[in-house]
Design an enzyme around this catalytic site. Structure first.
Site, mmCIF file in Angstrom:
data_model
loop_
_atom_site.group_PDB
_atom_site.id
_atom_site.type_symbol
_atom_site.label_atom_id
_atom_site.label_comp_id
_atom_site.label_asym_id
_atom_site.label_seq_id
_atom_site.Cartn_x
_atom_site.Cartn_y
_atom_site.Cartn_z
ATOM 1 N N HIS A 278 0.844 -1.197 0.000
ATOM 2 C CA HIS A 278 0.000 0.000 0.000
ATOM 3 C C HIS A 278 0.885 1.255 0.000
ATOM 4 O O HIS A 278 0.668 2.185 -0.789
ATOM 5 C CB HIS A 278 -0.920 -0.027 1.236
ATOM 6 N N GLU A 279 1.917 1.251 0.838
ATOM 7 C CA GLU A 279 2.823 2.411 0.904
ATOM 8 C C GLU A 279 3.606 2.558 -0.401
ATOM 9 O O GLU A 279 3.838 3.666 -0.875
ATOM 10 C CB GLU A 279 3.778 2.301 2.098
ATOM 11 N N HIS A 282 1.538 4.419 -2.815
ATOM 12 C CA HIS A 282 1.638 5.882 -2.666
ATOM 13 C C HIS A 282 2.915 6.401 -3.332
ATOM 14 O O HIS A 282 2.929 7.427 -3.997
ATOM 15 C CB HIS A 282 1.703 6.263 -1.181
ATOM 16 N N GLU A 358 -6.082 7.057 -1.199
ATOM 17 C CA GLU A 358 -5.938 5.861 -0.359
ATOM 18 C C GLU A 358 -6.593 4.645 -1.014
ATOM 19 O O GLU A 358 -6.065 3.544 -0.948
ATOM 20 C CB GLU A 358 -6.538 6.105 1.026
HETATM 21 ZN ZN LIG Z 1 -2.140 5.183 2.646
#
Ligand SMILES: [Zn+2]
Length: 424
Positions: A278-279, A282, A358
């Site tokens: 997930h990071e 980003h 997100e």
């Molecule tokens: Zn996030």
């Protein structure tokens, strides 16, 4: 004017508090809508009865406190002007020095000290609640230390910005906001660059990943997405909290992915890898740069509207509040009042944009790891550890949540699983 201000503040704040109480404790249900009952997003499927009860209580009190605090800063700025404290601060500065380069930072310091003292009880109540429900494990002295660091960093940055700003206002009566905006751009870049290497280490220790076996897997995942290994850090948050987190910050050569050690310690390996993915999402989608671009645009409009509103407020009420010109430092509480109100008004838009990013990062992560069980497990664990509410009341979601709700996030992951199964 003072008496009227006090009476009205008490009456309106009491009504506000009452409405908040009703909203959080009577009008909103905690739990998931019927359509989600029994799914992986339903906390009754992964929380014990005790955890569920605690999380419901904790969320209600936390939200109540958070919203109670919302208008306090505005009330303080108004009070400072109406009770003449801003004139006192200004005159005190004039006695200390005849140079504005001293007077302005001194004014900022006095105002910030007063605001911090007045808001302290609320701050303390928040910490108390978090400790009571077993989220925060931080000792009072360590918490106080963080508060003091925050105070002084805030002061240094604010004193610098406000001093430059009030020199600009004096020199360029009509164009100060535009010049201030242009100067803000490199400053924002600079601060974002410094954040992970100068500011964050004042609060916590950042190291390379400690668990070598796990590190290998995390770095392999990073490598898959072309994220250099030296960009992944671990931070010792277990000294302060039980909750888990991970984030990306910094820009340029300081851009890094940070995993809280709580996340590394409490999640299964596959779950950590999902959070990491997930990071990475980003990181590779350049969310930080988009975020910075958003801040720059928002600052432009913020300063433009502040310029007009401040001019209007000075003409209309300035004399009674102790400043006849915008360039008078006694107008600073009005400046802050306008700016904080504008930022409150724009926050639903900012948060909606953030929630979108997100969702994209979640999507990226599930496509990269292709392990819905681990993904769902990690979010369920995150919910339990932070005693969070999977489906918060609308007011909380739109005014506080930079992430989709856990119900939405888990539901999205479950749907992914559905598609995957069908394809097989
Ligand atoms: Zn996030």
């Amino acid at each position: 004017m003072k008496k009227k201000f006090v009476t009205w503040t008490i009456v309106l704040y009491a009504i506000y508090g009452l409405l908040l109480g009703l909203y959080f404790f009577q009008w909103t249900d905690i739990g998931v809508p019927p359509a989600y009952e029994g799914t992986a997003a339903d906390p009754t499927t992964f929380m014990t009865e005790k955890e569920l009860e605690l999380s419901q209580e904790y969320s209600r009190y936390k939200n109540f406190l958070s919203f109670l605090g919302e208008p306090l800063e505005w009330i303080i700025y108004l009070g400072v002007m109406i009770f003449g404290a801003s004139v006192v601060f200004k005159n005190f500065g004039k006695q200390i020095s005849r140079f504005r380069i001293i007077q302005i930072p001194l004014f900022v310091l006095l105002l910030q000290t007063l605001t911090t003292i007045l808001l302290f009880p609320l701050d303390y109540a928040r910490r108390w609640l978090s400790v009571k429900y077993g989220i925060s494990t931080q000792s009072f002295s360590s918490w106080m230390r963080d508060e003091l660091i925050g105070f002084w960093i805030g002061f240094i940055i604010m004193a610098l910005l406000i001093t430059v700003l009030y020199f600009l206002i004096k020199k360029f009566e009509k164009r100060w906001w535009l010049i201030a905006w242009v100067l803000m751009i490199p400053f924002l870049f600079f601060m974002m660059y410094l954040q992970p290497v100068v500011i964050d280490p004042l609060y916590n220790d950042f190291t390379e990943l400690q668990d070598k076996q796990l590190e290998e897997k995390i770095l392999a995942l990073a490598d898959e997405a072309d994220v250099p290994a030296d960009r992944v850090y671990e931070v010792n948050m277990s000294e302060k909290t039980n909750s888990m987190n991970a984030y990306v910050n910094g820009i340029g050569s300081n851009l890094r992915i940070v995993l809280w050690d709580t996340t590394l310690n409490r999640l299964e390996e596959n779950e950590v890898l999902f959070i990491m993915a997930h990071e990475i999402g980003h990181y590779v989608m350049n969310h930080l740069y988009w975020n910075l671009a958003g801040v720059i645009v928002a600052t432009f409009f913020g300063l433009y509207f502040t310029y007009h509103l401040l001019r209007y407020a000075t003409r209309r009420w300035g004399e009674r509040l102790g400043f006849t010109k915008v360039s008078d430092i006694a107008s600073l509480p009005m400046f802050f009042l306008i700016l904080t109100m504008l930022s409150f008004l724009s926050s639903p838009v900012e948060l909606a944009i953030s929630r979108n990013a997100e969702t994209d990062a979640d999507q990226y992560a599930i496509e990269m790891t292709e392990d819905p069980d681990a993904a769902i497990g990690s979010f369920q664990e995150l919910t339990v550890n932070g005693l969070s509410d999977v489906h918060p009341p609308a007011l909380v979601k739109y005014l506080r949540y930079g992430h989709p709700t856990m119900m939405e996030r888990i539901h999205m992951l479950e749907s992914y699983q559905g598609i995957d199964v069908k394809e097989e």
